[in-house]
Write an enzyme that holds these catalytic residues in place. Structure first.
Site, PDB file in Angstrom:
ATOM      1  N   HIS A 171      11.456 -20.077   0.579  1.00 34.32           N
ATOM      2  CA  HIS A 171      13.045 -19.606   0.226  1.00 34.32           C
ATOM      3  C   HIS A 171      12.854 -18.647  -0.601  1.00 34.32           C
ATOM      4  O   HIS A 171      11.968 -18.346  -1.327  1.00 34.32           O
ATOM      5  CB  HIS A 171      13.819 -20.880  -0.088  1.00 34.32           C
TER       6      HIS A 171
ATOM      7  N   HIS B 113      15.173 -16.314  -3.999  1.00 36.96           N
ATOM      8  CA  HIS B 113      16.446 -16.309  -4.959  1.00 36.96           C
ATOM      9  C   HIS B 113      16.661 -14.582  -5.205  1.00 36.96           C
ATOM     10  O   HIS B 113      15.564 -13.851  -4.991  1.00 36.96           O
ATOM     11  CB  HIS B 113      15.968 -16.897  -6.110  1.00 36.96           C
TER      12      HIS B 113
ATOM     13  N   HIS C 203       9.671 -17.882  -2.910  1.00 39.69           N
ATOM     14  CA  HIS C 203       8.638 -18.906  -3.283  1.00 39.69           C
ATOM     15  C   HIS C 203       8.758 -20.126  -2.512  1.00 39.69           C
ATOM     16  O   HIS C 203       9.662 -20.239  -1.795  1.00 39.69           O
ATOM     17  CB  HIS C 203       8.667 -18.984  -4.776  1.00 39.69           C
TER      18      HIS C 203
ATOM     19  N   CYS D 100      13.430 -27.447  -1.823  1.00 44.23           N
ATOM     20  CA  CYS D 100      12.572 -26.208  -2.437  1.00 44.23           C
ATOM     21  C   CYS D 100      11.139 -26.278  -2.078  1.00 44.23           C
ATOM     22  O   CYS D 100      10.313 -25.276  -2.207  1.00 44.23           O
ATOM     23  CB  CYS D 100      12.836 -26.202  -3.867  1.00 44.23           C
TER      24      CYS D 100
ATOM     25  N   GLU E 278      18.108 -19.026 -11.288  1.00 42.84           N
ATOM     26  CA  GLU E 278      17.496 -19.101  -9.915  1.00 42.84           C
ATOM     27  C   GLU E 278      18.969 -19.056  -9.022  1.00 42.84           C
ATOM     28  O   GLU E 278      18.885 -18.453  -7.967  1.00 42.84           O
ATOM     29  CB  GLU E 278      16.869 -20.311  -9.438  1.00 42.84           C
TER      30      GLU E 278
ATOM     31  N   HIS F 109      10.889  -8.363  -4.802  1.00 49.74           N
ATOM     32  CA  HIS F 109      10.623  -8.416  -3.439  1.00 49.74           C
ATOM     33  C   HIS F 109       9.216  -8.926  -3.051  1.00 49.74           C
ATOM     34  O   HIS F 109       8.711  -8.188  -2.069  1.00 49.74           O
ATOM     35  CB  HIS F 109      11.064  -7.264  -2.634  1.00 49.74           C
TER      36      HIS F 109
END
Length: 142
Positions: A27, A29, A14, A23, A127, A68
Site C-alpha cells: 500500500h 501513503h 511499502h 498493512c 502516514e 514515489h
C-alpha cells in the site's frame, strides 16, 4: 526557546512484513514530514533558520530519496522479491535494514538530517492525516 517547523511531503509505497493487520499488504501513503529546529537559549538572533533553507535540506535528504519509491526492508525475503520486480521494471526503490514503520522512518530521517541542520530537535512522520510518529530530543534521542 523558539522552535520552528517546516513540513515537506512525499508519496511512497511499502509493506509491513509480519504485521497482522491490513498493512501487511502492499500500500502507499502521502507522507508528511515535520522537521523542527530550535535555537540555543543564549542565541539572540530573531530567526532560528530560514524556512527556505530548511525546506531545501529536508527535500534533498528525505523527499528526493523517498518520493514515489517502494520502501523495503532488506531483512525481509518477500520485500526483497517485490523490490526486485519493481526495479526490473525501471521503478524506484529505497532499501532500509528495518521495517518501514512511521516510527522507524522518523528515527532514520532524524539521524540523516541531524548532520545537516544545527538545532534539529524533532522529526515527525505522518502516514495519514491523524496518525504520526515523532523522534528527537526529549522524545527518544537523549
Amino acid at each position: 526557546m523558539i522552535t520552528v517547523t517546516k513540513t515537506v511531503k512525499f508519496d511512497a509505497a511499502h509493506v509491513l512484513t509480519n504485521h497482522q493487520g491490513l498493512c501487511k499488504n502492499l500500500h502507499g501513503h502521502t507522507y508528511r514530514v515535520d522537521v523542527s529546529v530550535s535555537q540555543a537559549a543564549d542565541d539572540d538572533r530573531d530567526m532560528v533558520i530560514d524556512f527556505k533553507d530548511l525546506k531545501g535540506i529536508a527535500n534533498e535528504v528525505v523527499c528526493d530519496r523517498f518520493d514515489h519509491a517502494f520502501i523495503y526492508n532488506t531483512e525481509s525475503v518477500g520485500e526483497r522479491e517485490i523490490a526486485a520486480v519493481v526495479e526490473k521494471n525501471g521503478m524506484r526503490t529505497v532499501a532500509i535494514p528495518f521495517r518501514s514503520t512511521a516510527e522507524n522512518l522518523a528515527k532514520l530521517f532524524f539521524s540523516d538530517l541531524k548532520a545537516r541542520i544545527p538545532g534539529l530537535v524533532a522529526v515527525k512522520v505522518w502516514e495519514t492525516a491523524d496518525s504520526c510518529a515523532e523522534y528527537g530530543l526529549g522524545v527518544g534521542e537523549r
